[in-house]
Design an enzyme around this catalytic site. Structure first.
Site, PDB file in Angstrom:
ATOM      1  N   ASP A  33       0.861  -1.185   0.000  1.00 41.22           N
ATOM      2  CA  ASP A  33       0.000   0.000   0.000  1.00 41.22           C
ATOM      3  C   ASP A  33       0.905   1.244   0.000  1.00 41.22           C
ATOM      4  O   ASP A  33       1.855   1.320   0.773  1.00 41.22           O
ATOM      5  CB  ASP A  33      -0.889  -0.007   1.260  1.00 41.22           C
ATOM      6  N   ILE A  34       0.609   2.216  -0.881  1.00 42.18           N
ATOM      7  CA  ILE A  34       1.495   3.393  -0.937  1.00 42.18           C
ATOM      8  C   ILE A  34       1.220   4.400   0.182  1.00 42.18           C
ATOM      9  O   ILE A  34       2.000   5.315   0.380  1.00 42.18           O
ATOM     10  CB  ILE A  34       1.424   4.166  -2.288  1.00 42.18           C
ATOM     11  N   HIS A 102     -10.079  -6.105  -2.539  1.00 42.71           N
ATOM     12  CA  HIS A 102      -8.760  -6.182  -1.894  1.00 42.71           C
ATOM     13  C   HIS A 102      -8.908  -6.381  -0.393  1.00 42.71           C
ATOM     14  O   HIS A 102      -9.878  -5.929   0.222  1.00 42.71           O
ATOM     15  CB  HIS A 102      -7.913  -4.936  -2.179  1.00 42.71           C
ATOM     16  N   HIS A 104      -6.684  -5.734   3.087  1.00 42.40           N
ATOM     17  CA  HIS A 104      -5.536  -5.085   3.719  1.00 42.40           C
ATOM     18  C   HIS A 104      -4.929  -6.049   4.730  1.00 42.40           C
ATOM     19  O   HIS A 104      -5.665  -6.655   5.525  1.00 42.40           O
ATOM     20  CB  HIS A 104      -5.975  -3.834   4.485  1.00 42.40           C
TER      21      HIS A 104
END
Ligand code: 5GP
Length: 140
Positions: A33-34, A102, A104
């Site tokens: 994750d950016i 998605h 996390h």
């Protein structure tokens, strides 16, 4: 709601925009994750199209769950974590911002809260954390 294949994660899958990948198999891809809310925060996605759990097939969900478990174990080892948080959001009112399914994966430590969302991380830090996860995956 239908799937829009111009979403960011579809573009990452097609390599149209860069990502820091840590794992892939036939059915799933994992990348950093950016805007990580914890060191090692990464995202597990299916390689095939679906918005979220509401339209995913059982096969897509099963593939993501198997990979999520693998990555959860890897981040525990990679970051000497004492816990791991999984998050998954569905549609705008459920907190979802990117409309490709998605999960996390967030390594956790005693007494350490998740960071607020929305802050870009330095790419050198993201790359270093990705390398820790790759090394842990290789050792499992
Ligand atoms: P959600 O849809 O579950 O609310 O969150 C989407 C997640 O994608 C956020 O944690 C956000 O930081 C991350 N994200 C958004 N844009 C990009 C991007 O271009 N690359 C990567 N690697 N992550 C992104």
């Amino acid at each position: 709601m239908s799937y829009d294949d111009t979403n960011i994660f579809a573009r990452i899958l097609r390599d149209e925009i860069p990502s820091v990948r840590v794992f892939e198999d036939d059915d799933t891809l994992v990348f950093m994750d950016i805007m990580p809310r914890a060191d090692g925060h990464c995202l597990v996605i299916p390689k095939t199209a679906c918005r979220n759990v509401l339209d995913a097939t059982p096969a897509q969900l099963a593939a993501c769950m198997a990979t999520t478990q693998r990555i959860a174990r890897a981040v525990m080892a990679a970051f000497d974590a004492t816990g791991v948080t999984l998050q998954q959001f569905n549609e705008t009112d459920g907190g979802q911002e990117v409309f490709h399914l998605h999960f996390h994966v967030l390594p956790r430590h005693a007494g350490l809260s998740l960071r607020p969302p929305g802050k870009m991380e330095d790419m050198a830090v993201i790359n270093a954390n990705a390398e820790k996860i790759r090394a842990a995956l290789a050792a499992i």
